[in-house]
Design a protein around this motif. Structure first.
Motif, mmCIF file in Angstrom:
data_model
loop_
_atom_site.group_PDB
_atom_site.id
_atom_site.type_symbol
_atom_site.label_atom_id
_atom_site.label_comp_id
_atom_site.label_asym_id
_atom_site.label_seq_id
_atom_site.Cartn_x
_atom_site.Cartn_y
_atom_site.Cartn_z
ATOM 1 N N ASN A 1 0.774 -1.233 0.000
ATOM 2 C CA ASN A 1 0.000 0.000 0.000
ATOM 3 C C ASN A 1 0.806 1.285 0.000
ATOM 4 N N PHE A 2 2.105 1.167 0.110
ATOM 5 C CA PHE A 2 2.944 2.354 -0.041
ATOM 6 C C PHE A 2 2.956 2.783 -1.485
ATOM 7 N N ARG A 3 2.934 4.084 -1.738
ATOM 8 C CA ARG A 3 3.317 4.524 -3.069
ATOM 9 C C ARG A 3 4.831 4.324 -3.134
ATOM 10 N N LEU A 4 5.306 3.686 -4.175
ATOM 11 C CA LEU A 4 6.732 3.391 -4.256
ATOM 12 C C LEU A 4 7.492 4.702 -4.425
ATOM 13 N N SER A 5 8.332 5.023 -3.424
ATOM 14 C CA SER A 5 9.018 6.308 -3.567
ATOM 15 C C SER A 5 10.498 6.256 -3.234
ATOM 16 N N SER A 6 11.051 5.064 -3.219
ATOM 17 C CA SER A 6 12.511 4.951 -3.104
ATOM 18 C C SER A 6 12.912 3.594 -3.665
ATOM 19 N N LYS A 7 14.170 3.502 -3.979
ATOM 20 C CA LYS A 7 14.708 2.244 -4.495
ATOM 21 C C LYS A 7 14.441 1.118 -3.483
ATOM 22 N N LYS A 8 14.643 1.459 -2.199
ATOM 23 C CA LYS A 8 14.466 0.458 -1.146
ATOM 24 C C LYS A 8 13.013 -0.057 -1.135
ATOM 25 N N GLU A 9 12.082 0.860 -1.279
ATOM 26 C CA GLU A 9 10.674 0.433 -1.263
ATOM 27 C C GLU A 9 10.327 -0.430 -2.474
ATOM 28 N N VAL A 10 10.918 -0.093 -3.612
ATOM 29 C CA VAL A 10 10.649 -0.910 -4.804
ATOM 30 C C VAL A 10 11.157 -2.328 -4.561
ATOM 31 N N VAL A 11 12.376 -2.432 -4.026
ATOM 32 C CA VAL A 11 12.952 -3.756 -3.779
ATOM 33 C C VAL A 11 12.092 -4.510 -2.763
ATOM 34 N N GLN A 12 11.676 -3.802 -1.708
ATOM 35 C CA GLN A 12 10.850 -4.457 -0.689
ATOM 36 C C GLN A 12 9.510 -4.922 -1.265
ATOM 37 N N ALA A 13 8.919 -4.081 -2.106
ATOM 38 C CA ALA A 13 7.630 -4.461 -2.708
ATOM 39 C C ALA A 13 7.823 -5.658 -3.638
ATOM 40 N N GLN A 14 8.914 -5.639 -4.411
ATOM 41 C CA GLN A 14 9.172 -6.770 -5.313
ATOM 42 C C GLN A 14 9.343 -8.057 -4.505
ATOM 43 N N GLU A 15 10.081 -7.959 -3.397
ATOM 44 C CA GLU A 15 10.303 -9.156 -2.579
ATOM 45 C C GLU A 15 9.002 -9.634 -1.935
ATOM 46 N N ALA A 16 8.232 -8.677 -1.433
ATOM 47 C CA ALA A 16 6.974 -9.044 -0.778
ATOM 48 C C ALA A 16 6.035 -9.722 -1.770
ATOM 49 N N ALA A 17 5.955 -9.157 -2.993
ATOM 50 C CA ALA A 17 5.041 -9.706 -3.999
ATOM 51 C C ALA A 17 5.536 -11.058 -4.508
ATOM 52 N N MET A 18 6.843 -11.260 -4.436
ATOM 53 C CA MET A 18 7.410 -12.536 -4.870
ATOM 54 C C MET A 18 7.126 -13.605 -3.815
ATOM 55 N N GLN A 19 7.349 -13.238 -2.545
ATOM 56 C CA GLN A 19 7.160 -14.197 -1.444
ATOM 57 C C GLN A 19 5.702 -14.611 -1.295
ATOM 58 N N ASN A 20 4.834 -13.634 -1.358
ATOM 59 C CA ASN A 20 3.430 -13.938 -1.107
ATOM 60 C C ASN A 20 2.527 -13.066 -1.986
ATOM 61 N N PRO A 21 2.448 -13.422 -3.275
ATOM 62 C CA PRO A 21 1.677 -12.576 -4.201
ATOM 63 C C PRO A 21 0.225 -12.421 -3.774
ATOM 64 N N GLU A 22 -0.322 -13.475 -3.200
ATOM 65 C CA GLU A 22 -1.746 -13.402 -2.844
ATOM 66 C C GLU A 22 -1.980 -12.370 -1.756
ATOM 67 N N MET A 23 -1.093 -12.387 -0.771
ATOM 68 C CA MET A 23 -1.274 -11.420 0.307
ATOM 69 C C MET A 23 -0.975 -10.000 -0.177
ATOM 70 N N PHE A 24 0.023 -9.892 -1.058
ATOM 71 C CA PHE A 24 0.390 -8.577 -1.589
ATOM 72 C C PHE A 24 -0.797 -7.941 -2.311
ATOM 73 N N TRP A 25 -1.373 -8.697 -3.258
ATOM 74 C CA TRP A 25 -2.440 -8.090 -4.062
ATOM 75 C C TRP A 25 -3.738 -7.963 -3.271
ATOM 76 N N SER A 26 -3.970 -8.896 -2.352
ATOM 77 C CA SER A 26 -5.221 -8.764 -1.594
ATOM 78 C C SER A 26 -5.129 -7.596 -0.619
ATOM 79 N N SER A 27 -3.928 -7.352 -0.074
ATOM 80 C CA SER A 27 -3.771 -6.188 0.814
ATOM 81 C C SER A 27 -4.078 -4.908 0.059
ATOM 82 N N TYR A 28 -3.509 -4.825 -1.139
ATOM 83 C CA TYR A 28 -3.728 -3.603 -1.932
ATOM 84 C C TYR A 28 -5.201 -3.473 -2.323
#
Ligand code: PRX
Length: 642
Positions: A13-40
């Motif tokens: 749910n963060f607007r991606l606004s730093s390199k670190k956040e992009v990497v974290q979002a990519q990792e989160a969506a990779m680890q648990n895509p279902e939770m990532f997209w359902s949270s959003y």
């Protein structure tokens, strides 16, 4: 909530606004895509009822569902909630073809009323949930309003770009069995007025499924009128109520069909559904364009293509954005029109195609310098690979080296942007689309059909896991969906594109690896064009290939074999034939009359040889010994040389 879940929820749910956040979002969506997209999805939208299951999929059967059981209406999320919270904010700003004419602004409150009126009008015509409605309209507000009105009542819109011919339109109407067509009498395109109604009239001669045609009397042409079938739309809208309850849709109920070219003659009706498409287009719009409250965003595409669906209508409105919609063309009244509009509307995000950039770069730079472009924050490109020269010009001349360029790679089939840099967070790299969006598991395949292990590599681009906005099927032909996208690399979605990857994982799309040629950003299948050429009385067979063109990206080059000796056909008569069968968007630049086409022993035309010879490469043609008729190659070379 366990810590892991809280973190994932945050990442989504963060607007991606730093390199670190992009990497974290990519990792989160990779680890648990279902939770990532359902949270959003949970956080970002109004749902009437929560879903039963986030994701169910089987790539071998090409079955995918997201948020099934969840009840929602995309227009509630595009319109009602903003009509309540910020009724006077601008939703759609419309600029007409002629800069002297008055534009139209729809606030969120006004757009909701206009959509409801159109929705009630559709209902009066007997349209209900699940019915298909064909929209054949120019870039006027009624097009966006009709798209949303269909979604409001659960009808499936099928927008056909108003540059397709009667025959192409009829094929699309029949394929989806549309019961209603909405069109206008005509369209303004630069200095020309195009007659659209007569194209619809001709198409409907072979469409029994259509009962009514709602006509926007727009340019004032004296159109032929079929009593009992054709209805003037304006009075119906005037009298319709501006209140229309949104139909309750399942997340997996169809939202729209949009046709794209395939390597056989029949266009593919890509079917998109509601909840996943909504989730992914909203997420990518927000992050790729870094839209901020009060910004003015402009995408120059036509709503007849997926870019217009996802990033003129749905993505921006889901985010409460102001989206600029333009009726005209970049060259009218002169090549400064885009820049004049950026100044006039203080555009902050500008999204266009490489072919437009190349055409504009060829015009005088003084046409750019006349205008104040300082409002721009992000520049985007889409539709085909952008060459370095065009990229540099865009960056220097338009962005003044201050605006990140997002080179967004995606497809009609993917529904939303799949690979792109994130402005302010990850770097733009000339000619590279760069990084997959969070949740997109890109993979390159080698010639043996295996995933390439090295980071730095070239291969065929595939996606290894479902994402919410992927097309669910080809309308009426699920087997073709499986065969086209899920068979070449079992367990993967195959994009049809080739790509390179650098040692940092950045992707550079190199182009189609199938029989689709992208000309001026339009996908053209070779088969329908060859079918049209072959209808010429004097032509026995033909093959078309793409050859590089400095504005269009590719130009069409045809090799034709006449049925008798000494017969001659001209480029203009063949183009007239293609225009009537496919539409004016497909035109040959070059035509060669040859004695024969190079064929394999199984009778397949070896296009790679024609591609090379068409480009003026007469040696190193690869192995031609397997050809049925190797000597034909020499004679083709003579013709091209001559
Ligand atoms: O070959 C890729 C090219 O356009 C194809 C998809 O075309 P279409 O379905 O009409 O959708 C176009 C708009 C999303 C892709 O398979 N393509 C699209 N974007 C890029 C691109 N090629 C290179 N770079 C891009 N940014």
């Amino acid at each position: 909530m366990p810590l892991q879940e809280i973190l994932l929820h945050k990442m989504a749910n963060f607007r991606l606004s730093s390199k670190k956040e992009v990497v974290q979002a990519q990792e989160a969506a990779m680890q648990n895509p279902e939770m990532f997209w359902s949270s959003y999805a949970k956080e970002s939208f109004h749902w009437f009822t929560p879903w039963d299951r986030v994701l169910d999929y089987d790539f071998h059967k090409a079955k995918v569902s997201w948020f099934e059981g969840g009840k929602v209406n995309i227009t509630v999320n595009c319109l009602d909630r903003y009509a309540q919270t910020k009724p006077n904010a601008r939703a759609i700003v419309w600029e007409p073809n002629n800069p002297e004419d008055e534009g139209i602004v729809y606030t969120y409150a006004e757009l909701l009323c206009a959509v409801n009126k159109m929705a009630n009008t559709l209902k009066q015509q007997g349209v209900s949930k699940g019915d298909r409605v064909c929209l054949y309209l120019p870039m006027i507000p009624e097009l966006a309003i009709a798209v949303l009105a269909c979604a409001r009542i659960g009808a499936i819109h099928s927008v056909v770009f108003a540059g397709f011919s009667a025959q192409a339109l009829a094929a699309r109407i029949n394929d989806a069995s549309c019961s209603l067509v909405i069109c206008s009498d005509g369209a303004n395109r630069g200095s020309k007025v195009l007659d659209l109604k007569s194209i619809v009239d001709e198409a409907l001669q072979s469409c029994d499924c259509v009962s009514h045609v709602l006509v926007v009397k727009y340019v004032g042409l004296d159109s032929h009128w079929v009593e009992g079938r054709d209805i003037d739309l304006k009075p119906l809208l005037t009298n319709a109520s501006d209140v229309c309850e949104a139909e309750v849709m399942d997340a997996e109920d169809p939202l729209f069909i949009l046709y794209t070219s395939g390597s056989t003659g029949k266009p593919k009706g890509m079917l998109h559904t509601t909840g996943g498409y909504m989730t992914y287009t909203a997420y990518t719009f927000q992050n790729v364009f870094q839209y901020e409250e009060g910004d003015v965003y402009w995408c120059t595409a036509d709503i007849g293509w997926i870019t217009g669906h996802s990033y003129i209508v749905y993505g921006p409105l889901l985010n409460g954005a102001t989206t600029l919609m333009f009726e005209g063309v970049p060259s009218y009244p002169d090549y400064g029109r885009f820049w004049a509009m950026i100044e006039k509307y203080q555009v902050n995000q500008f999204y266009t195609a490489p072919t437009a950039i190349r055409a504009l770069a060829k015009a005088s730079d003084s046409l750019v310098d006349d205008y104040d472009l300082s409002s721009l924050k992000v520049l985007g490109t889409v539709g085909e690979p952008i060459n370095e020269e065009a990229w540099q010009w865009y960056n220097k001349r338009i962005g003044k080296e201050k605006c990140p360029i997002v080179d967004t790679w995606w497809q009609t089939e993917t529904g939303g942007i799949m690979i792109s840099s994130i402005p302010g967070s990850t770097p733009s790299i000339p000619t590279f689309a760069t990084q997959p969006m969070p949740g997109i598991q890109a993979q390159l395949m080698d010639d043996k059909g295996q995933p390439v292990q090295n980071k730095e590599a070239s291969g065929k681009l595939c996606i290894g896991f479902p994402w919410p906005s992927m097309a669910r099927t080809i309308y009426g032909d699920h087997q073709r969906y499986i065969d086209t996208y899920f068979s070449a690399y079992p367990g993967y979605y195959f994009t049809g594109d080739g790509a390179d990857r650098d040692d940092e994982g950045n992707y550079r799309i190199t182009g189609r690896v199938d029989d689709v040629i992208i000309v001026s950003g339009h996908n053209l299948g070779t088969a329908p064009i060859e079918d049209a050429i072959n209808e010429h009385d004097l032509i026995a067979e033909s093959a078309i290939v793409g050859i590089p063109h400095d504005v269009k990206g590719n130009a069409l080059c045809a090799f034709v074999v006449c049925s008798g000796d000494g017969e001659q056909v001209t480029l203009s008569e063949v183009n007239a034939l293609i225009s009537s069968k496919v539409g004016p968007i497909a035109k040959l630049d070059v035509l060669y009359m040859v004695k024969g086409l190079p064929k394999t022993r199984s009778g397949k035309i070896m296009r790679r040889i024609l591609r090379k010879v068409g480009q003026g490469q007469f040696t190193n043609l690869g192995d031609i010994s397997t050809l049925l008729n190797p000597d034909v190659v020499d004679s083709i070379i003579q013709t091209v040389r001559g």
